[in-house]
Write a protein that holds these residues in place. Structure first.
Motif, PDB file in Angstrom:
ATOM      1  N   ASN A  63       7.976  51.083  59.096  1.00  0.00           N
ATOM      2  CA  ASN A  63       8.326  50.793  57.702  1.00  0.00           C
ATOM      3  C   ASN A  63       8.731  49.341  57.461  1.00  0.00           C
ATOM      4  O   ASN A  63       9.333  49.009  56.430  1.00  0.00           O
ATOM      5  N   ILE A  64       8.393  48.471  58.381  1.00  0.00           N
ATOM      6  CA  ILE A  64       8.704  47.048  58.231  1.00  0.00           C
ATOM      7  C   ILE A  64       7.394  46.259  58.169  1.00  0.00           C
ATOM      8  O   ILE A  64       6.562  46.355  59.074  1.00  0.00           O
ATOM      9  N   LEU A  65       7.247  45.520  57.096  1.00  0.00           N
ATOM     10  CA  LEU A  65       6.073  44.665  56.933  1.00  0.00           C
ATOM     11  C   LEU A  65       6.453  43.251  57.344  1.00  0.00           C
ATOM     12  O   LEU A  65       7.389  42.663  56.788  1.00  0.00           O
ATOM     13  N   SER A  66       5.767  42.720  58.322  1.00  0.00           N
ATOM     14  CA  SER A  66       6.106  41.372  58.816  1.00  0.00           C
ATOM     15  C   SER A  66       4.888  40.458  58.758  1.00  0.00           C
ATOM     16  O   SER A  66       3.763  40.872  59.050  1.00  0.00           O
ATOM     17  N   LEU A  67       5.156  39.231  58.388  1.00  0.00           N
ATOM     18  CA  LEU A  67       4.105  38.211  58.308  1.00  0.00           C
ATOM     19  C   LEU A  67       4.491  37.062  59.224  1.00  0.00           C
ATOM     20  O   LEU A  67       5.593  36.513  59.119  1.00  0.00           O
ATOM     21  N   SER A  68       3.593  36.694  60.120  1.00  0.00           N
ATOM     22  CA  SER A  68       3.851  35.547  61.002  1.00  0.00           C
ATOM     23  C   SER A  68       2.772  34.490  60.790  1.00  0.00           C
ATOM     24  O   SER A  68       1.596  34.821  60.625  1.00  0.00           O
ATOM     25  N   LEU A  69       3.207  33.249  60.793  1.00  0.00           N
ATOM     26  CA  LEU A  69       2.300  32.133  60.542  1.00  0.00           C
ATOM     27  C   LEU A  69       2.422  31.106  61.656  1.00  0.00           C
ATOM     28  O   LEU A  69       3.534  30.818  62.116  1.00  0.00           O
ATOM     29  N   ASN A  70       1.306  30.566  62.064  1.00  0.00           N
ATOM     30  CA  ASN A  70       1.324  29.411  62.949  1.00  0.00           C
ATOM     31  C   ASN A  70       1.475  28.192  62.038  1.00  0.00           C
ATOM     32  O   ASN A  70       0.493  27.594  61.594  1.00  0.00           O
ATOM     33  N   VAL A  71       2.714  27.839  61.756  1.00  0.00           N
ATOM     34  CA  VAL A  71       3.020  26.836  60.735  1.00  0.00           C
ATOM     35  C   VAL A  71       2.390  25.483  61.049  1.00  0.00           C
ATOM     36  O   VAL A  71       1.861  24.812  60.160  1.00  0.00           O
ATOM     37  N   LEU A 130      -0.330  23.611  58.755  1.00  0.00           N
ATOM     38  CA  LEU A 130      -0.032  22.277  58.240  1.00  0.00           C
ATOM     39  C   LEU A 130      -1.159  21.313  58.584  1.00  0.00           C
ATOM     40  O   LEU A 130      -1.572  20.495  57.744  1.00  0.00           O
ATOM     41  N   PHE A 131      -1.680  21.402  59.808  1.00  0.00           N
ATOM     42  CA  PHE A 131      -2.791  20.540  60.206  1.00  0.00           C
ATOM     43  C   PHE A 131      -4.015  20.784  59.321  1.00  0.00           C
ATOM     44  O   PHE A 131      -4.696  19.840  58.905  1.00  0.00           O
ATOM     45  N   ILE A 132      -4.301  22.060  59.054  1.00  0.00           N
ATOM     46  CA  ILE A 132      -5.440  22.396  58.193  1.00  0.00           C
ATOM     47  C   ILE A 132      -5.224  21.841  56.785  1.00  0.00           C
ATOM     48  O   ILE A 132      -6.153  21.321  56.157  1.00  0.00           O
TER      49      ILE A 132
END
Length: 317
Positions: A178-186, A190-192
């Motif tokens: 029941n936990i929605l998690s979002l992970s980003l290679n910040v 940023l480079f993109i």
């Protein structure tokens, strides 16, 4: 409707503004991530092109609806639907058909990648429609440059990279207990974004140049764009500054080793671009000088495509 009328309705000559970011993103995926998925490339190209054509046709359709009153008052119009005498039903059918194709291929691409692409695609779809539709379309506010630059310059580039590296944890969405998690290679995102800046600024300048040229006519049809709020002189200054921001970014890309050293060759295009900037600033005219904004976009970004292509060929052989 003839083929010529269709191409004018969708303004086929403006599609470079979406195709070039797509191609540059693909080359960057090859250069930095050594990844290329041919099927995803073709599917996204079809979805992107048809959606871009659809939004342009929608823009022309709603401009036509708003200009009907002006026509009754014997005012001239440059709207393609009016001038080519395209029936409303025909224009509506073309829009519906293009959107249907875009959605079908967008869903197919999602099935081949992941849910992240669907979420971003839906956001793009909503923004694309709201750009020209609604009580106050984005194109009739001082936000057109921001939205066109960001979505066509950054988001298209990001997606054209993401379809090749969706399985590399660049963006991850998980639902567990029941936990929605979002992970980003910040850092990579940023480079993109840095890679996209010359695209963002030069695309925004196409919109800005258009709005500078049309500011008086736009007021008549209640379209209050950025030049209306900041004034023509400040808009012309911004037009110049945005190009220089794009060139400064290329130097930063090389210094950070995000782009190859050969990318510095793109700086040589500052000579013709500067000439075009002066032409436009001295005489901002839709018929005579607006085209320089399109030329500058092409000169800067197509030269970067050539440099990246040559770099990749040397890398391969």
């Amino acid at each position: 409707m003839t083929l010529s009328s269709f191409l004018k309705l969708v303004e086929i000559q403006t599609k470079l503004a979406s195709v070039i970011p797509f191609v540059l993103g693909t080359l960057f995926a090859l250069y930095r991530y050594n990844s290329f998925k041919f099927e995803n490339f073709i599917i996204m190209f079809i979805s992107l092109l048809t959606f871009d054509m659809a939004t342009t046709a929608i823009n022309n359709y709603f401009d036509y609806k708003k200009e009907k009153e002006l026509i009754r008052e014997n005012c001239k119009s440059e709207n393609i639907i009016i001038n080519a005498r395209i029936p409303e039903k025909t224009a509506s059918f073309v829009i519906f058909a293009l959107l249907t194709i875009a959605v079908i291929f967008g869903v197919l691409l999602t099935l081949k990648t992941d849910i992240i692409l669907l979420i971003i695609g839906v956001i793009c779809f909503i923004v694309g429609i709201l750009y020209t539709f609604g009580p106050i379309p984005i194109s009739r506010m001082p936000l057109g440059e921001v939205f066109s630059g960001f979505f066509m310059g950054f988001i298209i580039l990001f997606l054209s990279i993401y379809i090749h590296i969706y399985d590399s944890a660049l963006v991850t969405l998980m639902y567990t207990n029941n936990i929605l998690s979002l992970s980003l290679n910040v850092v990579e995102i940023l480079f993109i974004f840095l890679v996209s800046i010359p695209l963002v600024t030069s695309i925004a300048n196409i919109m800005l140049a258009n709005n500078i040229c049309d500011v008086e006519e736009d007021i008549k049809i209640k379209r209050f764009t950025l030049p209306y709020y900041i004034g023509r002189e400040n808009a012309l200054k911004l037009f110049k500054i945005l190009y220089y921001v794009g060139y400064a970014d290329i130097v930063i890309l090389v210094l950070l080793k995000i782009a190859p050293v050969a990318s510095l060759l793109v700086l040589t295009t500052l000579i013709p671009v500067n000439k075009n900037i002066k032409l436009f600033i001295n005489n901002p005219s839709k018929k005579e000088t607006f085209v320089v904004s399109v030329k500058n976009f092409f000169i800067i970004n197509f030269s970067h495509i050539i440099v990246m292509t040559i770099t990749l060929l040397f890398k391969l052989y």
